[in-house]
Write an enzyme that holds these catalytic residues in place. Structure first.
Site, short mmCIF file in Angstrom:
data_model
loop_
_atom_site.label_atom_id
_atom_site.label_comp_id
_atom_site.label_asym_id
_atom_site.label_seq_id
_atom_site.Cartn_x
_atom_site.Cartn_y
_atom_site.Cartn_z
CE LYS A 187 -3.83 -2.42 2.31
NZ LYS A 187 -4.68 -2.50 3.53
CG ASN B 237 -3.48 -2.61 7.03
OD1 ASN B 237 -3.38 -2.11 5.91
ND2 ASN B 237 -4.52 -3.34 7.39
CG HIS C 149 -4.84 -6.44 -0.50
ND1 HIS C 149 -6.07 -6.56 0.11
CD2 HIS C 149 -4.88 -7.27 -1.58
CE1 HIS C 149 -6.82 -7.42 -0.58
NE2 HIS C 149 -6.12 -7.87 -1.61
CD GLU D 287 -8.33 -9.25 -4.08
OE1 GLU D 287 -7.14 -9.49 -3.75
OE2 GLU D 287 -9.26 -9.21 -3.25
CE1 TYR E 69 -9.19 -3.53 0.53
CE2 TYR E 69 -8.40 -1.53 -0.52
CZ TYR E 69 -8.16 -2.66 0.25
OH TYR E 69 -6.89 -2.91 0.73
N1 UDP Z 1 -9.70 -1.01 7.25
C1 UDP Z 1 -9.80 0.18 7.97
N2 UDP Z 1 -10.57 0.20 9.12
C2 UDP Z 1 -11.21 -0.91 9.57
C3 UDP Z 1 -11.11 -2.11 8.83
C4 UDP Z 1 -10.34 -2.12 7.68
O1 UDP Z 1 -9.22 1.18 7.58
O2 UDP Z 1 -11.88 -0.85 10.62
C5 UDP Z 1 -8.88 -1.03 6.02
C6 UDP Z 1 -7.51 -1.67 6.25
O3 UDP Z 1 -6.56 -0.98 5.45
C7 UDP Z 1 -7.73 -3.08 5.76
C8 UDP Z 1 -8.67 -2.84 4.57
O4 UDP Z 1 -9.53 -1.80 5.04
O5 UDP Z 1 -6.51 -3.71 5.38
C9 UDP Z 1 -9.47 -4.03 4.15
O6 UDP Z 1 -10.17 -4.54 5.24
P1 UDP Z 1 -10.24 -6.11 5.49
O7 UDP Z 1 -11.21 -6.36 6.58
O8 UDP Z 1 -10.46 -6.81 4.19
O9 UDP Z 1 -8.76 -6.44 6.06
P2 UDP Z 1 -7.51 -7.22 5.40
O10 UDP Z 1 -8.09 -8.31 4.52
O11 UDP Z 1 -6.71 -6.22 4.62
O12 UDP Z 1 -6.74 -7.77 6.57
MG MG Z 2 -9.52 -8.20 2.99
#
Ligand code: UDP
Ligand code: MG
Length: 160
Positions: free
Chosen positions: A20, A123, A126, A137, A60
């Site tokens: 990211k 974080n 991805h 994707e 997303y």
């Molecule tokens: N995210 C966020 N706030 C939240 C949950 C998710 O900003 O409360 C963002 C974060 O960058 C995360 C992305 O949205 O990586 C996608 O969310 P997901 O639940 O799919 O998490 P991941 O699969 O990336 O662990």
């Molecule tokens: Mg995810």
């Protein structure tokens, strides 16, 4: 006639991994790529890319009703990302383990997020959450001709 099974010549599971904008800005590209390389997965696609708004929203789309969605899209489009396709047996689940929990404060030490990040909204990386989404994707982020079929020299030393 006996058939010899050569696992490194078979098409395996694929996942979409993306560094990211914070990972790129913080100079973590090499560090993050090397974790997947060292594990033994095969890279089949790699590019530095400025993500358009519509692509971020499509990627997303399952989260588009969440309150953090606008901020998430702003984050992902805020600077270049590194798009990657990786292939290997069980690569989807294994990459998710290497990446660690969504909230970096809950991610185990030794994982990418556990070692390199502190906030969910920053974080650094991805990873696809299922083989189906891996395919979806990769098709979304890469054009035809951008992916590379190859056999790493180390394959027979990695896969019996
Ligand atoms: N995210 C966020 N706030 C939240 C949950 C998710 O900003 O409360 C963002 C974060 O960058 C995360 C992305 O949205 O990586 C996608 O969310 P997901 O639940 O799919 O998490 P991941 O699969 O990336 O662990
Ligand atoms: Mg995810």
């Amino acid at each position: 006639k006996r058939r010899i099974f050569l696992p490194h010549l078979q098409k395996m599971e694929e996942t979409y991994i993306m560094i990211k904008p914070d990972g790129v800005q913080r100079g973590l590209v090499g560090e993050i790529i090397s974790r997947f390389e060292k594990k033994g997965f095969k890279m089949t696609g790699l590019k530095l890319f400025k993500c358009p708004q519509e692509l971020a929203e499509e990627h997303y789309k399952d989260l588009n009703s969440k309150p953090f969605f606008p901020k998430l899209i702003g984050y992902i489009t805020s600077g270049p990302v590194v798009c990657m396709a990786w292939e290997g047996d069980g690569v989807v689940a294994s990459a998710r383990k290497l990446i660690g929990a969504t909230n970096p404060l809950q991610a185990e030490p030794g994982t990418i997020r556990g070692d390199l990040a502190v906030q969910t909204g920053r974080n650094v990386v991805h990873g696809s959450d299922s083989p189906e989404n891996g395919k979806r994707e990769i098709a979304l982020w890469f054009k035809e001709g951008e992916l590379c079929e190859w056999t790493p020299a180390q394959a027979p030393w990695l896969l019996e």
